[in-house]
Motif scaffolding. Structure first.
Motif, short mmCIF file in Angstrom:
data_model
loop_
_atom_site.label_atom_id
_atom_site.label_comp_id
_atom_site.label_asym_id
_atom_site.label_seq_id
_atom_site.Cartn_x
_atom_site.Cartn_y
_atom_site.Cartn_z
N ALA A 62 0.75 -1.11 0.15
CA ALA A 62 0.06 0.01 -0.01
C ALA A 62 0.81 1.11 0.01
O ALA A 62 2.10 1.33 0.57
N GLY A 63 0.48 2.16 -0.64
CA GLY A 63 1.29 3.36 -0.71
C GLY A 63 0.54 4.67 -1.69
O GLY A 63 -0.83 4.56 -1.92
N LYS A 64 1.45 5.53 -2.21
CA LYS A 64 0.99 6.41 -3.03
C LYS A 64 1.67 6.37 -4.28
O LYS A 64 2.94 6.13 -4.23
N VAL A 65 1.04 6.59 -5.43
CA VAL A 65 1.73 6.48 -6.61
C VAL A 65 2.45 7.73 -6.85
O VAL A 65 2.07 8.97 -6.81
N PHE A 66 3.92 7.51 -7.18
CA PHE A 66 4.91 8.37 -6.98
C PHE A 66 5.25 9.00 -8.47
O PHE A 66 5.43 10.00 -8.80
N LYS A 67 5.37 7.82 -9.34
CA LYS A 67 5.82 8.01 -10.81
C LYS A 67 5.61 6.89 -11.76
O LYS A 67 5.16 5.80 -11.36
N ILE A 89 -2.92 2.07 -18.02
CA ILE A 89 -2.39 2.56 -16.74
C ILE A 89 -3.83 2.73 -16.13
O ILE A 89 -4.32 4.01 -16.26
N ASP A 90 -4.03 2.24 -14.92
CA ASP A 90 -5.24 2.52 -14.22
C ASP A 90 -5.01 3.40 -13.05
O ASP A 90 -6.10 3.39 -12.25
N VAL A 91 -3.84 4.14 -12.80
CA VAL A 91 -3.60 4.90 -11.61
C VAL A 91 -3.03 6.34 -12.26
O VAL A 91 -2.50 6.35 -13.45
N ALA A 92 -3.01 7.26 -11.33
CA ALA A 92 -2.38 8.56 -11.93
C ALA A 92 -1.51 9.17 -10.60
O ALA A 92 -1.77 8.23 -9.55
N VAL A 93 -0.63 9.84 -10.98
CA VAL A 93 0.32 10.09 -9.77
C VAL A 93 -0.40 10.70 -8.86
O VAL A 93 -1.23 11.76 -8.92
N GLY A 94 -0.04 10.48 -7.34
CA GLY A 94 -0.79 10.91 -6.40
C GLY A 94 -2.04 10.12 -5.82
O GLY A 94 -2.47 10.25 -4.81
N ASP A 95 -2.28 8.93 -6.55
CA ASP A 95 -3.50 8.17 -5.94
C ASP A 95 -2.58 7.32 -5.09
O ASP A 95 -1.69 6.88 -5.12
N ALA A 96 -3.74 7.05 -3.84
CA ALA A 96 -3.56 6.27 -2.86
C ALA A 96 -4.01 4.78 -3.32
O ALA A 96 -4.99 4.65 -3.88
N VAL A 97 -3.01 3.84 -3.07
CA VAL A 97 -3.45 2.32 -3.69
C VAL A 97 -3.32 1.59 -2.53
O VAL A 97 -2.44 1.59 -1.74
#
Length: 121
Positions: free
Chosen positions: A60-65, A103-111
């Motif tokens: 778990a974390g945040k999309v960084f790049k 790509i199903d996420v964006a930078v800054g999204d919590a996953v």
């Protein structure tokens, strides 16, 4: 004693409040507000299509790049997304060679751990 039903963040609570003793200053009247409908969850971000190989988050974390783009050819082990967790950058790599389908996420999204971040064909 008075009973109230209160909704907080979509959770309903039954609350019983004890009235003040005689001679105490009266409390300000409670104004009832209309219930607010919960917000619908945003739809997942999808790009060109969905592939048959899922690239999932290991932690778990945040999309960084975002290291790859839709349509890009990647080799097994190539970084697709970088997640930031506990002040560490964790690369999420392609489980096999293929073409990035989404790509199903964006930078800054919590996953969450196990969330699908991208798909490959």
């Amino acid at each position: 004693m008075k009973s109230y039903t209160i909704t907080v963040n979509g959770n309903v609570y039954d609350v019983t409040v004890e009235e003040k003793a005689a001679g105490a200053a009266p409390a300000a009247p409670v104004q009832k507000k209309a219930p607010v409908a919960p917000k619908a969850a945003p739809a997942p971000k999808k790009a060109a299509g969905t592939g048959n190989v899922k690239v999932t988050a290991g932690a778990a974390g945040k999309v960084f790049k975002l290291e790859a783009a839709v349509g890009q050819q990647v080799e097994k082990g190539a970084p697709i997304v970088v997640i930031e967790a506990m002040k560490m950058e964790i690369p999420v790599v392609a489980p096999e060679a293929g073409t990035v389908a989404s790509i199903d996420v964006a930078v800054g999204d919590a996953v969450e751990s196990g969330a699908v971040l991208a798909t490959l064909n």
